[in-house]
Design a protein around this motif. Structure first.
Motif, PDB file in Angstrom:
ATOM      1  N   LEU A 197       0.824  -1.206   0.000  1.00 40.56           N
ATOM      2  CA  LEU A 197       0.000   0.000   0.000  1.00 40.56           C
ATOM      3  C   LEU A 197       0.860   1.259   0.000  1.00 40.56           C
ATOM      4  O   LEU A 197       0.612   2.211  -0.753  1.00 40.56           O
ATOM      5  N   ALA A 222      -0.088   5.078  -0.775  1.00 44.96           N
ATOM      6  CA  ALA A 222      -1.053   5.297   0.308  1.00 44.96           C
ATOM      7  C   ALA A 222      -0.449   6.138   1.423  1.00 44.96           C
ATOM      8  O   ALA A 222       0.738   6.025   1.738  1.00 44.96           O
ATOM      9  N   VAL A 238      -2.957   3.656   6.166  1.00 48.91           N
ATOM     10  CA  VAL A 238      -2.469   2.301   6.438  1.00 48.91           C
ATOM     11  C   VAL A 238      -2.573   1.997   7.924  1.00 48.91           C
ATOM     12  O   VAL A 238      -2.928   0.890   8.326  1.00 48.91           O
ATOM     13  N   TYR A 295      -7.444   2.953  -0.617  1.00 48.83           N
ATOM     14  CA  TYR A 295      -7.311   1.518  -0.762  1.00 48.83           C
ATOM     15  C   TYR A 295      -7.546   1.111  -2.234  1.00 48.83           C
ATOM     16  O   TYR A 295      -6.793   0.320  -2.808  1.00 48.83           O
ATOM     17  N   ALA A 319      -4.515   2.099  -4.370  1.00 52.51           N
ATOM     18  CA  ALA A 319      -3.169   1.682  -3.982  1.00 52.51           C
ATOM     19  C   ALA A 319      -2.988   0.182  -3.826  1.00 52.51           C
ATOM     20  O   ALA A 319      -1.889  -0.330  -4.004  1.00 52.51           O
ATOM     21  N   HIS A 320      -4.039  -0.574  -3.498  1.00 49.53           N
ATOM     22  CA  HIS A 320      -3.871  -2.007  -3.224  1.00 49.53           C
ATOM     23  C   HIS A 320      -3.868  -2.815  -4.517  1.00 49.53           C
ATOM     24  O   HIS A 320      -4.764  -2.654  -5.353  1.00 49.53           O
TER      25      HIS A 320
END
Length: 308
Positions: free
Chosen positions: A263, A268, A273, A300, A303-304
């Motif tokens: 992340l 992120a 986080v 999320y 970025a994930h």
């Protein structure tokens, strides 16, 4: 008032942790093990009553933990384990003083060793994806369960205990979110990525019904229809890593660290986080900043690696 024995004082303290502090089951179990070690140490010194415990006994206990018992082949503990055990002893003595079981807190001045800071281990994205593929490569209800379990661990950065304790009502598949209960019973709402949602839905429709033996709220079930244990869930991940050919040490915590690292690598904000992981602060000196669920969901999603 009769003098308090070490055994009775420890029992009272453990009851206090459960009833008044509402400590998690795993936390109480850890304190019970650590204080059993402390009780044995005091007993070997002929100390059976709290009035007989002095500050030097607590300090000597710390030394004994680090040294071990070479004659019996018992190795000394790492500084991190020594510190954890001493935290239990210090909390115990603080309780005894507050409850009038001892006139003073004899452990107040005893400080644990400072453990060397280690960078958390994480896996490359390619290794994680290989593990996720391997977890769902089989057939049958348990393969569907394993795929959903490992996908959820990585998708949420969850602790293994948080996932195995999940109940059906904790899942919000429509809004792609899950309620996780972390340390101290603290709840947090965490977004779930698309692949994990698909794996969970497949398991709930085609896998879980085949494992159910009687009514249970548990999401993840073992072959007997009971709630999957932390140890069994851990083994699911280890087996998937082995099948994927990942030769690094893999544990649920490795996946959790990988979640956070990936992340952050994706851009992120560290505070987001922090919220997703259920940590109380970024560092012990930084002011905690609340992040809304909507902001977490947006970050999320962008970025994930497995958000879509």
């Amino acid at each position: 008032m009769a003098a308090a024995t070490v055994d009775s004082a420890i029992s009272r303290y453990l009851d206090h942790l459960v009833v008044e502090r509402g400590s998690a089951v795993n936390t109480v179990a850890s304190y019970r093990r650590d204080l059993a070690r402390y009780r044995t140490f005091l007993a070997e010194r002929g100390i059976g009553e709290m009035a007989g415990v002095q500050e030097n006994d607590v300090r000597d206990f710390l030394v004994a933990l680090r040294r071990g018992d070479p004659e019996r082949g018992v190795p000394g503990l790492a500084d991190s384990s020594v510190a954890r055990t001493l935290v239990a002893a210090r909390g115990f003595h603080k309780f005894c003083a507050a409850e009038g079981l001892t006139p003073t807190d004899v452990a107040h001045s005893v400080r644990p060793p400072k453990a060397a800071r280690r960078l958390p281990k994480s896996l490359p994205v390619a290794d994680v994806l290989a593990i996720l593929d391997a977890a769902g490569a089989g057939t049958g209800p348990r393969s569907l369960r394993d795929a959903a379990l490992v996908e959820l661990l990585y998708s949420c950065g969850a602790r293994i205990s948080e996932v195995t304790s999940l109940d059906i009502d904790d899942l919000d598949l429509e809004h792609r979110a899950v309620i996780l209960r972390g340390k101290g019973g603290k709840e947090r709402l965490v977004p779930v990525g698309g692949p994990a949602i698909a794996a969970i839905e497949a398991y709930l429709v085609r896998g879980r019904p085949a494992l159910v033996k009687k009514a249970t709220p548990a999401v993840f079930l073992n072959a007997r229809g009971g709630r999957l244990s932390r140890q069994s869930a851990w083994q699911v991940l280890v087996d998937a890593a082995e099948r994927a050919g990942v030769d690094k040490e893999v544990s649920p915590h490795t996946l959790r660290h990988s979640f956070a690292t990936h992340l952050l690598d994706g851009g992120a904000d560290v505070r987001v986080v922090q919220e997703l992981l259920g940590h109380s602060s970024v560092t012990t000196t930084q002011v905690y900043t609340l992040v809304t669920v909507n902001t977490m969901r947006e970050v999320y999603a962008t970025a994930h690696p497995r958000a879509r």
